[in-house]
Scaffold this active site. Structure first.
Site, short mmCIF file in Angstrom:
data_model
loop_
_atom_site.label_atom_id
_atom_site.label_comp_id
_atom_site.label_asym_id
_atom_site.label_seq_id
_atom_site.Cartn_x
_atom_site.Cartn_y
_atom_site.Cartn_z
CE LYS A 216 71.48 -27.90 18.28
NZ LYS A 216 71.51 -29.12 17.57
CB CYS A 270 68.06 -27.34 13.73
SG CYS A 270 68.04 -29.11 13.52
N1 SAJ Z 1 70.75 -21.34 4.81
C1 SAJ Z 1 70.76 -20.14 4.11
N2 SAJ Z 1 71.96 -19.52 3.91
C2 SAJ Z 1 73.14 -20.03 4.37
C3 SAJ Z 1 73.12 -21.24 5.10
C4 SAJ Z 1 71.91 -21.87 5.30
O1 SAJ Z 1 69.73 -19.64 3.67
O2 SAJ Z 1 74.18 -19.42 4.13
C5 SAJ Z 1 69.48 -22.01 5.07
C6 SAJ Z 1 69.41 -23.43 4.50
O3 SAJ Z 1 69.01 -23.42 3.16
C7 SAJ Z 1 68.36 -24.06 5.39
C8 SAJ Z 1 68.62 -23.41 6.74
O4 SAJ Z 1 69.35 -22.22 6.47
O5 SAJ Z 1 67.06 -23.75 4.97
C9 SAJ Z 1 69.40 -24.25 7.73
O6 SAJ Z 1 70.44 -24.98 7.07
P1 SAJ Z 1 71.89 -25.19 7.71
O7 SAJ Z 1 72.67 -26.00 6.75
O8 SAJ Z 1 72.46 -23.91 8.12
O9 SAJ Z 1 71.63 -25.97 9.07
P2 SAJ Z 1 70.78 -27.29 9.47
O10 SAJ Z 1 69.47 -26.82 10.02
O11 SAJ Z 1 70.76 -28.30 8.42
O12 SAJ Z 1 71.71 -27.84 10.67
C10 SAJ Z 1 71.96 -26.98 11.77
C11 SAJ Z 1 73.49 -27.00 12.04
N3 SAJ Z 1 73.81 -25.94 13.00
C12 SAJ Z 1 74.81 -25.06 12.76
O13 SAJ Z 1 75.47 -25.07 11.75
C13 SAJ Z 1 75.09 -24.07 13.85
C14 SAJ Z 1 73.89 -28.37 12.58
O14 SAJ Z 1 75.25 -28.37 12.98
C15 SAJ Z 1 73.01 -28.75 13.78
O15 SAJ Z 1 73.34 -30.03 14.31
C16 SAJ Z 1 71.58 -28.78 13.32
O16 SAJ Z 1 71.23 -27.45 12.89
C17 SAJ Z 1 70.70 -29.23 14.46
O17 SAJ Z 1 70.27 -30.40 14.45
O18 SAJ Z 1 70.48 -28.44 15.40
#
Ligand code: SAJ
Length: 426
Positions: A216, A270
């Protein structure tokens, strides 16, 4: 693997973004589910059918389960066949894991445990935490045998199966994603997988609790490092006067390149937190993970600096900031980079109107500033001098930005400036 007919009563501890949907899904599959939360306001709201989280279709599922008599919420656990722990595991100010909610969950659970119970820790935790949790319970219940000491013959089964759902599509991902199920013993993993197979269409991969814990953390650290690469590229592009989204779009035409999107920083409970749990286990051997965290954490200040440079060219500019939540179409403000950007601007005494369709009051970090107010999209499109896009909510994506004749700073690259060779601020 067959269903375990003895699994009838489930208790889910922690009714947040993961626990509440998980409880509702099991209740809708026919288990009697008790949801437990220390926040009595949440408990009362849920029992009254008011879901305190914005997540598509969750209210329908929760209300259906309550109406069918399969689900209710309470402040303390009651005896059950299985327990799922979905409490927060934040970090301290010096980036060390804070396991106090998990410890509290163990303490509240211990008195109701009985022979043959199954416990699954879903909260994201540093490696070794599930065993630690088991030892804490064992101290409180010396009358029961726990798996770390009695192996396959233990009275209690304990496993770690990390939640992996993406906010915004939690209900879909809870049932369709594959699950990693790590037992303290193989029997613990098998019993936990039997529970999940009642609701999960994806596959269950059985392993040890320690491996599941690192899996994870690795997933989220991988994403953090990937986003850091995109953000570093944006920093470089900004210095060179090149539009980063144009570069990324073209680079991604290569068959083996898939660069993510730069933005104002990485927020949420996360990805901004979990990489530090790996670092805490191996501080001298994680330079890449630590650097990625710092690159992403450095973005809000960098974005704010670019906005302030633009603002110095205008007399008393009215600045509109669109979006506060950590990502699109959620009300979740935890660790939000957008909030940090707004705070930097407020500290520099700019007059700011925040537009955030998912909240009615400013969060405490911003409420103390006299120069920040909440406003509507219509107001700012009519009156602001600088429009800053921070969170890419659907409502903002739909704006025809060409009608806004003043300065636009798009930190997410949503308004299709890709083909113009522009700086971040244009
Ligand atoms: N973000 C960027 N650029 C991107 C993608 C995301 O700047 O290309 C930013 C988003 O705006 C946000 C942050 O990253 O601020 C995180 O967003 P996210 O959509 O990547 O992830 P989370 O935090 O909403 O959810 C993540 C997910 N993990 C992965 O994709 C590996 C989800 O599957 C997990 O279950 C979750 O963390 C968790 O609970 O751990």
């Amino acid at each position: 693997m067959k269903n375990d007919p003895a699994l009838k009563n489930l208790c889910v501890i922690g009714l947040g973004y993961v626990g509440l949907p998980t409880a509702a899904i099991f209740a809708n599959r026919g288990l009697n589910v008790l949801g437990v939360d220390i926040n009595s306001q949440s408990v009362d709201a849920i029992n009254a059918g008011k879901v305190p989280i914005i997540e598509p279709d969750l209210d329908i599922l929760v209300n259906g389960a309550i109406a069918a008599g399969q689900f209710r919420a309470a402040s303390v656990p009651e005896p059950a066949d299985a327990f799922i722990i979905a409490v927060p595991t934040p970090f301290t100010t010096d980036q060390k894991p804070d396991l106090s909610y998990l410890d509290a969950a163990a303490d509240t659970l211990a008195p109701v445990l009985a022979i043959n119970n199954l416990i699954i820790v879903e909260s994201t935790v540093p490696v070794g935490s599930t065993e630690r949790f088991s030892k804490r319970l064992a101290k409180k219940r010396p009358d029961l045998d726990f798996p770390f000491s009695s192996g396959g013959k233990a009275d209690i089964s304990i496993a770690h199966s990390p939640e992996r759902v993406l906010p915004g599509q939690v209900l879909l991902e809870l049932t369709s994603n594959d699950r990693v199920v790590g037992g303290i013993t193989p029997r613990c993993a098998e019993r936990a997988a039997q529970l999940y197979q009642m609701v999960v269409k994806g596959r269950c991969f059985l392993t040890t609790s320690r491996t599941a814990e690192l899996v994870k953390l690795a997933e989220n650290a991988y994403r953090d490092v990937s986003i850091a690469f995109a953000n570093e590229l944006a920093n470089v592009s900004d210095i060179l006067g090149i539009n980063p989204w144009g570069v990324i779009e073209l680079a991604n035409h290569h068959p083996r390149v898939n660069i993510l999107n730069p933005g104002p920083g990485v927020g949420g409970h996360c990805i901004a937190v979990d990489p530090w749990f790996i670092v805490s286990s191996a501080p001298d051997d994680t330079p890449l993970i630590q650097t990625a965290r710092r690159v992403n954490d450095g973005r809000p200040a960098r974005i704010a600096k670019a906005i302030l440079e633009t603002a110095t060219n205008l007399k008393s500019p009215e600045v509109a900031c669109l979006g506060l939540s950590y990502k699109a179409d959620t009300d979740d403000l935890r660790e939000s980079a957008s909030i940090e950007v707004v705070k930097f601007l407020a500290e520099a005494s700019l007059n700011i109107t925040v537009v955030e369709p998912y909240i009615n009051v400013l969060p405490s970090e911003l409420a103390e500033f006299d120069n920040i107010k909440l406003g509507s999209l219509e107001q700012v499109l009519g009156g602001a001098d600088i429009l800053v896009l921070l969170t890419d909510h659907r409502a903002f994506r739909e704006i025809d930005i060409t009608v806004f004749q003043k300065t636009v700073i798009d930190t997410r690259g949503i308004w299709n400036f890709k083909n113009r060779d522009l700086r971040l601020h244009q």
